[in-house]
Design a protein around this motif. Structure first.
Motif, short mmCIF file in Angstrom:
data_model
loop_
_atom_site.label_atom_id
_atom_site.label_comp_id
_atom_site.label_asym_id
_atom_site.label_seq_id
_atom_site.Cartn_x
_atom_site.Cartn_y
_atom_site.Cartn_z
N HIS A 164 0.81 -1.21 0.00
CA HIS A 164 0.00 0.00 0.00
C HIS A 164 0.85 1.26 0.00
O HIS A 164 0.48 2.25 -0.65
CB HIS A 164 -0.97 -0.01 1.19
N TRP A 199 0.55 4.04 -2.80
CA TRP A 199 0.27 5.44 -2.48
C TRP A 199 1.35 6.36 -3.06
O TRP A 199 1.07 7.49 -3.43
CB TRP A 199 0.16 5.63 -0.97
N ARG A 242 -6.52 4.32 -4.45
CA ARG A 242 -6.01 4.10 -3.09
C ARG A 242 -7.11 3.56 -2.17
O ARG A 242 -6.90 2.60 -1.43
CB ARG A 242 -5.47 5.41 -2.53
N ALA A 294 -8.19 0.04 -3.11
CA ALA A 294 -7.18 -0.95 -2.72
C ALA A 294 -7.29 -1.26 -1.23
O ALA A 294 -7.16 -2.43 -0.82
CB ALA A 294 -5.78 -0.42 -3.05
N LEU A 295 -7.55 -0.26 -0.41
CA LEU A 295 -7.73 -0.50 1.03
C LEU A 295 -8.96 -1.37 1.29
O LEU A 295 -8.91 -2.33 2.08
CB LEU A 295 -7.86 0.82 1.78
N THR A 339 -8.32 -4.92 0.09
CA THR A 339 -7.41 -5.62 0.99
C THR A 339 -8.15 -6.10 2.23
O THR A 339 -7.96 -7.24 2.68
CB THR A 339 -6.24 -4.71 1.39
#
Length: 125
Positions: free
Chosen positions: A87, A91, A100, A103-104, A107
């Motif tokens: 990450h 970023w 971003r 992706a968080l 995850t």
């Protein structure tokens, strides 16, 4: 006889004074060390709290008591380190907040799948 008793009492008193001084020095050293550790670790407390919440960091005394529990904590810690590194790279390379954030979220949703893929102990058929 009383002189001998007085001499022994004085020796005991001197030995007790030396021991009190030693204990006081040790206590001061421990207090200085604790203050230094607090000063260094104070900025890291939110990070440590997050690691404990994920199970990646466990206290020694109140921690996982079984071998499988300790292994699970290590596995979560390793996976968390890899995910955080990925990450950070994402970023730094991407300027899209949409990418971003997604992706968080992905995850977080894929965490159980990642643990099974990387750390499953069962043999494959």
């Amino acid at each position: 006889m009383s002189r001998e008793r007085a001499r022994r009492r004085a020796e005991r008193a001197a030995a007790a004074a030396v021991e009190r001084e030693r204990r006081a020095r040790e206590r001061q050293r421990q207090e200085r060390r604790a203050a230094a550790v607090r000063a260094v670790t104070l900025p890291l407390r939110p990070v440590v709290a997050g690691l404990r919440a994920t199970g990646a960091l466990v206290d020694g005394r109140a921690g996982r008591r079984t071998a499988l529990g300790r292994a699970r904590g290590r596995e979560n810690g390793v996976l968390l380190a890899v995910v955080v590194a990925a990450h950070v790279i994402l970023w730094l390379l991407s300027s899209s907040w949409w990418l971003r954030g997604s992706a968080l979220v992905l995850t977080a949703l894929a965490w159980p799948l990642l643990t099974v893929m990387f750390f499953d102990r069962r043999p494959t058929r």
